[in-house]
Design a protein around this motif. Structure first.
Motif, PDB file in Angstrom:
ATOM      1  N   GLY A   1       0.821  -1.207   0.000  1.00  0.00           N
ATOM      2  CA  GLY A   1       0.000   0.000   0.000  1.00  0.00           C
ATOM      3  C   GLY A   1       0.855   1.258   0.000  1.00  0.00           C
ATOM      4  O   GLY A   1       0.545   2.237  -0.683  1.00  0.00           O
ATOM      5  N   TYR A   2       1.950   1.237   0.777  1.00  0.00           N
ATOM      6  CA  TYR A   2       2.865   2.388   0.814  1.00  0.00           C
ATOM      7  C   TYR A   2       3.523   2.605  -0.553  1.00  0.00           C
ATOM      8  O   TYR A   2       3.649   3.732  -1.019  1.00  0.00           O
TER       9      TYR A   2
ATOM     10  N   ARG B   1       2.345   1.711  -3.451  1.00  0.00           N
ATOM     11  CA  ARG B   1       1.314   2.221  -4.364  1.00  0.00           C
ATOM     12  C   ARG B   1       1.098   3.715  -4.162  1.00  0.00           C
ATOM     13  O   ARG B   1       1.023   4.483  -5.119  1.00  0.00           O
ATOM     14  N   ASP B   2       0.987   4.143  -2.912  1.00  0.00           N
ATOM     15  CA  ASP B   2       0.771   5.565  -2.618  1.00  0.00           C
ATOM     16  C   ASP B   2       1.928   6.418  -3.120  1.00  0.00           C
ATOM     17  O   ASP B   2       1.716   7.479  -3.713  1.00  0.00           O
ATOM     18  N   ARG B   3       3.162   5.966  -2.907  1.00  0.00           N
ATOM     19  CA  ARG B   3       4.328   6.737  -3.370  1.00  0.00           C
ATOM     20  C   ARG B   3       4.367   6.800  -4.893  1.00  0.00           C
ATOM     21  O   ARG B   3       4.730   7.822  -5.473  1.00  0.00           O
TER      22      ARG B   3
ATOM     23  N   GLU C   1       1.777   9.310  -6.060  1.00  0.00           N
ATOM     24  CA  GLU C   1       2.266  10.669  -5.796  1.00  0.00           C
ATOM     25  C   GLU C   1       3.321  11.060  -6.825  1.00  0.00           C
ATOM     26  O   GLU C   1       3.361  12.203  -7.288  1.00  0.00           O
TER      27      GLU C   1
END
Length: 71
Positions: free
Chosen positions: A4-5, A7-9, A12
């Motif tokens: 999840g981290y 994917r978020d990065r 962004e």
């Protein structure tokens, strides 16, 4: 959780170039005449693989090659 981290990065990281008007991913190779020919052949119930084998890219790094049959 780590996935999840990541994917978020990644999302962004894609947002910044988009704000500057840049595109994400490879350059498009389809042109107007390719699209109209594809739609015409698709109307004749040809498969995407057969259609891609008949089309030839006319510009860019992939000039002279056939487009991918992916939908």
């Amino acid at each position: 959780m780590e996935r999840g981290y990541i994917r978020d990065r990644t999302l962004e990281g894609h947002e910044s170039p988009r704000k500057r008007g840049k595109t994400i991913g490879g350059a498009g190779v389809t042109e107007g005449h390719m699209l109209s020919m594809t739609l015409h052949l698709r109307g004749q119930e040809m498969s995407l693989r057969d259609i891609a084998a008949q089309l030839v890219i006319t510009t860019g790094r992939k000039k002279g090659r056939h487009p991918s049959p992916r939908p």
